[in-house]
Design a protein around this motif. Structure first.
Motif, PDB file in Angstrom:
ATOM      1  N   SER A   1       0.839  -1.194   0.000  1.00 37.24           N
ATOM      2  CA  SER A   1       0.000   0.000   0.000  1.00 37.24           C
ATOM      3  C   SER A   1       0.877   1.247   0.000  1.00 37.24           C
ATOM      4  CB  SER A   1      -0.912  -0.010   1.229  1.00 37.24           C
ATOM      5  OG  SER A   1      -1.708   1.134   1.271  1.00 37.24           O
ATOM      6  N   VAL A   2       0.661   2.110  -0.997  1.00 36.06           N
ATOM      7  CA  VAL A   2       1.452   3.333  -1.131  1.00 36.06           C
ATOM      8  C   VAL A   2       0.504   4.532  -1.083  1.00 36.06           C
ATOM      9  CG1 VAL A   2       3.064   4.641  -2.549  1.00 36.06           C
ATOM     10  CG2 VAL A   2       3.146   2.136  -2.547  1.00 36.06           C
ATOM     11  N   LYS A   3       0.568   5.311  -0.019  1.00 29.91           N
ATOM     12  CA  LYS A   3      -0.269   6.497   0.106  1.00 29.91           C
ATOM     13  C   LYS A   3       0.410   7.648  -0.626  1.00 29.91           C
ATOM     14  CE  LYS A   3      -3.025   9.002   3.528  1.00 29.91           C
ATOM     15  NZ  LYS A   3      -3.368   9.107   4.964  1.00 29.91           N
ATOM     16  N   ILE A   4      -0.174   8.040  -1.771  1.00 32.48           N
ATOM     17  CA  ILE A   4       0.414   9.095  -2.589  1.00 32.48           C
ATOM     18  C   ILE A   4       0.122  10.467  -1.987  1.00 32.48           C
ATOM     19  CG2 ILE A   4       0.487  10.124  -4.874  1.00 32.48           C
ATOM     20  CD1 ILE A   4       1.627   7.331  -4.837  1.00 32.48           C
ATOM     21  N   ASP A   5      -1.130  10.706  -1.626  1.00 31.46           N
ATOM     22  CA  ASP A   5      -1.515  11.900  -0.873  1.00 31.46           C
ATOM     23  C   ASP A   5      -2.693  11.516   0.022  1.00 31.46           C
ATOM     24  OD1 ASP A   5      -3.735  11.840  -2.512  1.00 31.46           O
ATOM     25  OD2 ASP A   5      -3.238  13.663  -3.619  1.00 31.46           O
ATOM     26  N   LYS A   6      -3.345  12.482   0.617  1.00 36.62           N
ATOM     27  CA  LYS A   6      -4.425  12.168   1.560  1.00 36.62           C
ATOM     28  C   LYS A   6      -5.614  11.490   0.892  1.00 36.62           C
ATOM     29  CE  LYS A   6      -3.274  16.068   4.583  1.00 36.62           C
ATOM     30  NZ  LYS A   6      -3.714  17.378   5.117  1.00 36.62           N
ATOM     31  N   ASP A   7      -5.711  11.614  -0.436  1.00 41.52           N
ATOM     32  CA  ASP A   7      -6.896  11.123  -1.135  1.00 41.52           C
ATOM     33  C   ASP A   7      -6.638   9.959  -2.074  1.00 41.52           C
ATOM     34  OD1 ASP A   7      -8.431  13.276  -0.002  1.00 41.52           O
ATOM     35  OD2 ASP A   7      -7.481  14.595  -1.463  1.00 41.52           O
ATOM     36  N   HIS A   8      -5.367   9.592  -2.306  1.00 41.32           N
ATOM     37  CA  HIS A   8      -5.063   8.558  -3.293  1.00 41.32           C
ATOM     38  C   HIS A   8      -4.064   7.549  -2.727  1.00 41.32           C
ATOM     39  CE1 HIS A   8      -6.271  12.123  -5.730  1.00 41.32           C
ATOM     40  NE2 HIS A   8      -6.980  11.205  -6.350  1.00 41.32           N
ATOM     41  N   VAL A   9      -4.444   6.282  -2.816  1.00 45.19           N
ATOM     42  CA  VAL A   9      -3.601   5.191  -2.342  1.00 45.19           C
ATOM     43  C   VAL A   9      -3.396   4.198  -3.485  1.00 45.19           C
ATOM     44  CG1 VAL A   9      -3.355   3.295  -0.699  1.00 45.19           C
ATOM     45  CG2 VAL A   9      -4.402   5.441   0.034  1.00 45.19           C
ATOM     46  N   TRP A  10      -2.154   3.916  -3.786  1.00 47.22           N
ATOM     47  CA  TRP A  10      -1.812   2.920  -4.804  1.00 47.22           C
ATOM     48  C   TRP A  10      -1.580   1.590  -4.100  1.00 47.22           C
ATOM     49  CZ3 TRP A  10       3.652   2.158  -7.196  1.00 47.22           C
ATOM     50  CH2 TRP A  10       3.605   1.132  -8.139  1.00 47.22           C
ATOM     51  N   ASN A  11      -2.448   0.628  -4.349  1.00 49.76           N
ATOM     52  CA  ASN A  11      -2.321  -0.707  -3.770  1.00 49.76           C
ATOM     53  C   ASN A  11      -1.774  -1.648  -4.837  1.00 49.76           C
ATOM     54  OD1 ASN A  11      -2.574  -3.212  -2.576  1.00 49.76           O
ATOM     55  ND2 ASN A  11      -4.532  -2.754  -1.617  1.00 49.76           N
ATOM     56  N   MET A  12      -0.493  -1.976  -4.734  1.00 55.59           N
ATOM     57  CA  MET A  12       0.143  -2.787  -5.772  1.00 55.59           C
ATOM     58  C   MET A  12      -0.400  -4.208  -5.830  1.00 55.59           C
ATOM     59  SD  MET A  12       4.123  -1.707  -6.183  1.00 55.59           S
ATOM     60  CE  MET A  12       4.675  -2.611  -4.757  1.00 55.59           C
ATOM     61  N   ALA A  13      -1.090  -4.658  -4.783  1.00 55.86           N
ATOM     62  CA  ALA A  13      -1.654  -6.005  -4.804  1.00 55.86           C
ATOM     63  C   ALA A  13      -2.748  -6.120  -5.868  1.00 55.86           C
ATOM     64  CB  ALA A  13      -2.226  -6.359  -3.436  1.00 55.86           C
ATOM     65  N   HIS A  14      -3.423  -5.007  -6.160  1.00 58.74           N
ATOM     66  CA  HIS A  14      -4.513  -5.024  -7.133  1.00 58.74           C
ATOM     67  C   HIS A  14      -4.235  -4.125  -8.329  1.00 58.74           C
ATOM     68  CE1 HIS A  14      -6.829  -7.216  -4.161  1.00 58.74           C
ATOM     69  NE2 HIS A  14      -6.569  -6.263  -3.276  1.00 58.74           N
ATOM     70  N   GLU A  15      -3.450  -3.073  -8.115  1.00 53.88           N
ATOM     71  CA  GLU A  15      -3.162  -2.110  -9.175  1.00 53.88           C
ATOM     72  C   GLU A  15      -1.661  -2.168  -9.425  1.00 53.88           C
ATOM     73  OE1 GLU A  15      -4.455   1.105  -6.892  1.00 53.88           O
ATOM     74  OE2 GLU A  15      -6.557   0.505  -6.881  1.00 53.88           O
ATOM     75  N   TYR A  16      -1.248  -3.151 -10.208  1.00 53.28           N
ATOM     76  CA  TYR A  16       0.124  -3.629 -10.162  1.00 53.28           C
ATOM     77  C   TYR A  16       1.187  -2.629 -10.593  1.00 53.28           C
ATOM     78  CZ  TYR A  16       2.639  -7.699  -8.744  1.00 53.28           C
ATOM     79  OH  TYR A  16       3.401  -8.560  -8.029  1.00 53.28           O
ATOM     80  N   SER A  17       1.508  -2.561 -11.859  1.00 48.63           N
ATOM     81  CA  SER A  17       2.602  -1.710 -12.321  1.00 48.63           C
ATOM     82  C   SER A  17       2.103  -0.317 -12.677  1.00 48.63           C
ATOM     83  CB  SER A  17       3.293  -2.359 -13.517  1.00 48.63           C
ATOM     84  OG  SER A  17       3.916  -3.572 -13.117  1.00 48.63           O
ATOM     85  N   GLY A  18       3.040   0.628 -12.840  1.00 44.19           N
ATOM     86  CA  GLY A  18       2.625   2.005 -13.070  1.00 44.19           C
ATOM     87  C   GLY A  18       3.569   2.772 -13.968  1.00 44.19           C
ATOM     88  N   ILE A  19       3.110   3.963 -14.352  1.00 46.12           N
ATOM     89  CA  ILE A  19       3.886   4.849 -15.215  1.00 46.12           C
ATOM     90  C   ILE A  19       3.795   6.271 -14.676  1.00 46.12           C
ATOM     91  CG2 ILE A  19       1.905   5.111 -16.785  1.00 46.12           C
ATOM     92  CD1 ILE A  19       3.917   5.518 -19.050  1.00 46.12           C
ATOM     93  N   VAL A  20       4.924   6.991 -14.720  1.00 45.52           N
ATOM     94  CA  VAL A  20       4.998   8.386 -14.302  1.00 45.52           C
ATOM     95  C   VAL A  20       5.584   9.187 -15.448  1.00 45.52           C
ATOM     96  CG1 VAL A  20       5.983  10.042 -12.663  1.00 45.52           C
ATOM     97  CG2 VAL A  20       5.280   7.769 -11.874  1.00 45.52           C
ATOM     98  N   ALA A  21       4.937  10.268 -15.825  1.00 45.16           N
ATOM     99  CA  ALA A  21       5.438  11.110 -16.910  1.00 45.16           C
ATOM    100  C   ALA A  21       5.404  12.563 -16.479  1.00 45.16           C
ATOM    101  CB  ALA A  21       4.611  10.912 -18.179  1.00 45.16           C
ATOM    102  N   GLY A  22       6.219  13.377 -17.129  1.00 44.84           N
ATOM    103  CA  GLY A  22       6.247  14.798 -16.813  1.00 44.84           C
ATOM    104  C   GLY A  22       7.510  15.445 -17.328  1.00 44.84           C
ATOM    105  N   ALA A  23       7.400  16.719 -17.674  1.00 38.69           N
ATOM    106  CA  ALA A  23       8.557  17.450 -18.179  1.00 38.69           C
ATOM    107  C   ALA A  23       9.630  17.578 -17.100  1.00 38.69           C
ATOM    108  CB  ALA A  23       8.114  18.831 -18.669  1.00 38.69           C
TER     109      ALA A  23
END
Length: 454
Positions: free
Chosen positions: A197-219
């Motif tokens: 479980s990864v708490k990104i901010d107060k409103d969003h949590v990334w749970n890798m057990a169900h939401e596996y891999s990810g991508i981050v983009a930005g200048a």
């Protein structure tokens, strides 16, 4: 001017008495519209069940009543109503004026001063087909935000989501609400009992057990590396095995050199060896699972997460385009093929990927890989900084990003699997002082060299 309908003397007297009583008693505790025959008392009567459903306080209801009244006035000024008949009108003796008899869209406002409800505030408006036909391309958003601003609500509305019944839902966010986590020391890391479980901010949590891999983009300069650093520190503190590929040979490489085993990190073109090594680890895990299931068929459908011999692994790959650019054509082919295998098959071996790019184009991140990175999707930067291609590559075609007043480094848009659309977010704020940040990193990464892969 619409002519007043014919009526007898007794009817006029009776109506005057009723309106006089209304003016004296009803208006003593409600607010009345200046342009339409509606007031906060009737709004409360129409909405009391919904107010109760959402647990709104007395002060919340009062503010919602008043905002609803002003939204009704704005709907009339925007001509978004349906006339029952041009010949029908209502004469008000007390105000000495005529009112048209019209059908206004149904409006409901849900607001709250309680911080735990700040991400579930909205305005719902049910437009008739006739009103929808009159509606401009802004979908009433500009007028609604003007109402919110003029009445000093401290709220701003986002572009609405419509359903088939004609209801438009405008999400509201508080201008003063700050969802950002402040991490000043190791004790501030939101370590969960669930190591995935990864708490990104107060409103969003990334749970890798169900939401596996990810991508981050930005200048460049939007805060990608800082977000990656926070995620790897949090997961490392929860005993996730970390692999790092740093395309620009910068801060992540320096930390990896000190705290990670030598075969679990690389920079530049050497990153292909880490990807290849991790692929061999994955194959070994698949062979282990095959042997376990052969000896104990009843374990065929058991979750691999409960297997103590398969601890969680996370590969963080920063500046993926730089890695691809540093390789020869032959090396690129092999590297991308092996990365694709990890993206497609890693889940069953408890291996997650988090890839970061300035611009994830098809040359540096083929569609076959990008399609597997569905658990966490992040684009950092303001709306003006995000190119249409980056938005499409990360979030897909036909997705609109809502305008936000957040423009600081580390702010952007996040889309977790299962969300209706990308939402604004703020990445955690790490210590600004170099010595404090290094101390935080050393405390979170101290055990990485002692963590075995099996």
């Amino acid at each position: 001017m619409t002519k007043r309908r014919e009526s007898n003397f007794l009817e006029d007297i009776f109506q005057m008495v009723l309106e006089g009583c209304f003016f004296l008693f009803w208006t003593a505790w409600v607010k009345i519209s200046e342009i339409c025959s509606i007031d906060t008392g009737r709004i409360r009567f129409y909405s009391w069940q919904d107010y109760r459903l959402y647990g709104m306080s007395k002060s919340d209801k009062k503010q919602a009543d008043f905002l609803t009244l002003k939204i009704y006035e704005s709907l009339i000024e925007a001509n978004l109503y349906q006339e029952r008949s041009r010949s029908k009108s209502f004469y008000d003796f007390v105000r000495d004026r005529y009112y048209k008899v019209v059908d206004l869209p149904r409006v409901f406002v849900r607001i709250s001063k309680d911080e735990k409800y700040q991400k579930n505030l909205f305005v719902k408006i049910c437009f008739s087909p006739q009103a929808l036909a009159k509606m401009g391309t802004d979908k009433f958003l500009i007028q609604l935000n003007q109402v919110l601003a003029i009445n000093d609500s401290g709220l701003v509305a986002s572009e609405p989501i419509a359903n088939e019944q004609g209801w438009f839902t405008y999400s509201l966010s508080s201008i003063n609400y700050n969802s950002r986590l402040e991490i000043s020391a190791f004790k501030d890391l939101p370590i969960s009992g669930n190591s995935l479980s990864v708490k990104i901010d107060k409103d969003h949590v990334w749970n890798m057990a169900h939401e596996y891999s990810g991508i981050v983009a930005g200048a460049s300069g939007t805060g990608k590396t800082s977000l990656l650093l926070y995620i790897l520190l949090l997961l490392s503190a929860q005993k996730t095995r970390i692999f790092i590929c740093d395309g620009k040979n910068d801060q992540l490489s320096s930390l990896a050199r000190e705290f990670l085993p030598q075969d679990r990190w690389a920079s530049g073109s050497e990153s292909r060896f880490v990807v290849h090594y991790l692929l061999e680890v994955m194959k070994a895990r698949y062979q282990y699972l095959q042997d376990v299931r052969k000896d104990s068929p009843e374990k065929t459908f058991e979750s691999v997460r409960s297997d103590k011999h398969l601890p969680q692994i996370l590969l963080i790959l920063d500046e993926g385009a730089s890695i691809v650019a540093s390789l020869s054509k032959k090396e690129q082919t092999t590297y991308l093929k092996e990365l694709q295998q990890l993206a497609q098959m890693g889940r069953a071996a408890n291996i997650s990927l988090l890839l970061a790019f300035q611009q994830p184009n098809a040359l540096s991140l083929p569609t076959s890989i990008r399609d597997q990175l569905t658990g966490l999707k992040v684009v950092l930067g303001s709306l003006s900084q995000i190119s249409p291609e980056t938005k499409r590559m990360v979030f897909g075609s036909g997705v609109d990003l809502l305008q936000t007043k957040k423009s600081n480094v580390g702010t952007g848009y996040i889309w977790l699997e299962g969300s209706a659309q990308p939402e604004t977010f703020s990445a955690p704020e790490l210590p600004q002082e170099a010595d404090k940040l290094y101390k935080l990193c050393s405390q979170a990464l101290v055990n990485q060299k002692n963590l075995k892969l099996a």
